[in-house]
Design a protein around this motif. Structure first.
Motif, PDB file in Angstrom:
ATOM      1  N   HIS A  97       0.864  -1.181   0.000  1.00 13.48           N
ATOM      2  CA  HIS A  97       0.000   0.000   0.000  1.00 13.48           C
ATOM      3  C   HIS A  97       0.896   1.225   0.000  1.00 13.48           C
ATOM      4  O   HIS A  97       1.734   1.376   0.894  1.00 13.48           O
ATOM      5  CB  HIS A  97      -0.923  -0.011   1.209  1.00 13.48           C
ATOM      6  CG  HIS A  97      -1.944  -1.093   1.114  1.00 13.48           C
ATOM      7  ND1 HIS A  97      -1.733  -2.361   1.579  1.00 13.48           N
ATOM      8  CD2 HIS A  97      -3.169  -1.097   0.545  1.00 13.48           C
ATOM      9  CE1 HIS A  97      -2.782  -3.099   1.326  1.00 13.48           C
ATOM     10  NE2 HIS A  97      -3.671  -2.372   0.688  1.00 13.48           N
ATOM     11  N   VAL A  98       0.744   2.080  -1.001  1.00 17.53           N
ATOM     12  CA  VAL A  98       1.580   3.266  -1.139  1.00 17.53           C
ATOM     13  C   VAL A  98       1.490   4.100   0.135  1.00 17.53           C
ATOM     14  O   VAL A  98       2.502   4.442   0.737  1.00 17.53           O
ATOM     15  CB  VAL A  98       1.173   4.084  -2.391  1.00 17.53           C
ATOM     16  CG1 VAL A  98       2.034   5.324  -2.516  1.00 17.53           C
ATOM     17  CG2 VAL A  98       1.291   3.218  -3.642  1.00 17.53           C
ATOM     18  N   VAL A  99       0.277   4.438   0.556  1.00 19.20           N
ATOM     19  CA  VAL A  99       0.056   5.043   1.872  1.00 19.20           C
ATOM     20  C   VAL A  99      -0.400   3.886   2.758  1.00 19.20           C
ATOM     21  O   VAL A  99      -1.452   3.292   2.507  1.00 19.20           O
ATOM     22  CB  VAL A  99      -1.027   6.153   1.829  1.00 19.20           C
ATOM     23  CG1 VAL A  99      -1.298   6.681   3.228  1.00 19.20           C
ATOM     24  CG2 VAL A  99      -0.609   7.270   0.893  1.00 19.20           C
ATOM     25  N   PRO A 100       0.399   3.508   3.756  1.00 21.17           N
ATOM     26  CA  PRO A 100       0.070   2.329   4.567  1.00 21.17           C
ATOM     27  C   PRO A 100      -1.342   2.373   5.143  1.00 21.17           C
ATOM     28  O   PRO A 100      -1.849   3.433   5.505  1.00 21.17           O
ATOM     29  CB  PRO A 100       1.120   2.367   5.685  1.00 21.17           C
ATOM     30  CG  PRO A 100       2.261   3.145   5.099  1.00 21.17           C
ATOM     31  CD  PRO A 100       1.620   4.167   4.203  1.00 21.17           C
ATOM     32  N   ARG A 101      -1.965   1.209   5.211  1.00 20.69           N
ATOM     33  CA  ARG A 101      -3.323   1.095   5.766  1.00 20.69           C
ATOM     34  C   ARG A 101      -3.355   1.607   7.203  1.00 20.69           C
ATOM     35  O   ARG A 101      -4.326   2.236   7.613  1.00 20.69           O
ATOM     36  CB  ARG A 101      -3.775  -0.359   5.724  1.00 20.69           C
ATOM     37  CG  ARG A 101      -3.787  -0.946   4.345  1.00 20.69           C
ATOM     38  CD  ARG A 101      -5.110  -1.022   3.691  1.00 20.69           C
ATOM     39  NE  ARG A 101      -6.042  -1.756   4.515  1.00 20.69           N
ATOM     40  CZ  ARG A 101      -7.328  -1.469   4.578  1.00 20.69           C
ATOM     41  NH1 ARG A 101      -7.820  -0.509   3.864  1.00 20.69           N
ATOM     42  NH2 ARG A 101      -8.132  -2.152   5.344  1.00 20.69           N
ATOM     43  N   SER A 102      -2.278   1.368   7.944  1.00 21.18           N
ATOM     44  CA  SER A 102      -2.230   1.812   9.347  1.00 21.18           C
ATOM     45  C   SER A 102      -2.223   3.331   9.471  1.00 21.18           C
ATOM     46  O   SER A 102      -2.475   3.872  10.540  1.00 21.18           O
ATOM     47  CB  SER A 102      -0.994   1.243  10.037  1.00 21.18           C
ATOM     48  OG  SER A 102       0.180   1.733   9.411  1.00 21.18           O
TER      49      SER A 102
END
Length: 152
Positions: free
Chosen positions: A96-101
Motif C-alpha cells: 500500500h503506497v500510503v500504509p493502511r495503518s
C-alpha cells in the motif's frame, strides 16, 4: 477432472472474450454453444479435439469487460504484470503506497505489486519517507486489462 490450463474463449467474430476453465469449455462444446478453434492434436475428449481455444457460435456483446475490474491481491499482481513497482524484480506481494495503518485505502490507486525485499524495506512508511520511488503510478484497470486481453 484433473487440473487443466484455462481455455481461451473467442467471440463468434474471433475477438478474445474471456478465459474459462477446461471443464466449462468442455460443457460449452457438448451444449453446442462453442466450437474448437485451436486444439491439442494428440488428445480428444469424447468426439471433440482437446480444446486450447474455443469460439462461440453466436456473437455475445461484452461491454462488461470495459467496466472497472474487481480489486484484489491477484488482480493487482496481474495489473502490474507481477513486477515490483519499486525495483522491477518479480513481485509476490502487494504494497500500500500510503500504509493502511496510516489511513491509506484498500483501493487500486493505493496498491502496487512489490517484491518481498522492497515491501520490507518500505515497511510502514510512504515511498518518500522510505527514500523509494515508484516506477509508475497506480491506476484502475478494466476487467479486460486484468484478464490480459488488452495491454495498458
Amino acid at each position: 477432472m484433473a487440473h487443466h490450463a484455462p481455455v481461451v474463449l473467442l467471440n463468434a467474430s474471433c475477438e478474445p472474450h474471456d478465459l474459462v476453465s477446461f471443464p466449462h469449455a468442455v460443457r460449452m462444446l457438448f451444449r453446442g454453444v462453442a466450437v474448437v478453434h485451436e486444439a491439442d492434436a494428440d488428445r480428444t475428449i469424447g468426439p471433440h479435439p482437446w480444446p486450447k481455444v474455443v469460439r462461440l457460435v453466436r456473437y455475445v456483446v461484452a461491454t462488461w469487460m470495459h467496466r472497472p475490474a474487481a480489486f484484489g491481491r491477484e488482480a493487482v499482481l496481474r495489473r502490474d504484470r507481477r513486477r515490483c513497482a519499486y525495483c522491477g524484480a518479480r513481485a509476490d506481494t502487494v504494497d500500500h503506497v500510503v500504509p493502511r495503518s496510516r489511513g491509506g485505502p484498500w483501493s487500486w490507486l493505493n496498491a502496487v505489486a512489490a517484491c518481498g525485499s522492497c515491501n520490507s524495506r518500505k515497511a510502514d512508511r510512504t515511498p518518500v519517507e522510505a527514500g523509494m520511488r515508484l516506477r509508475f503510478d497506480p491506476w484502475e484497470p478494466t476487467r479486460a486489462q486484468v484478464t490480459g486481453w488488452r495491454a495498458r
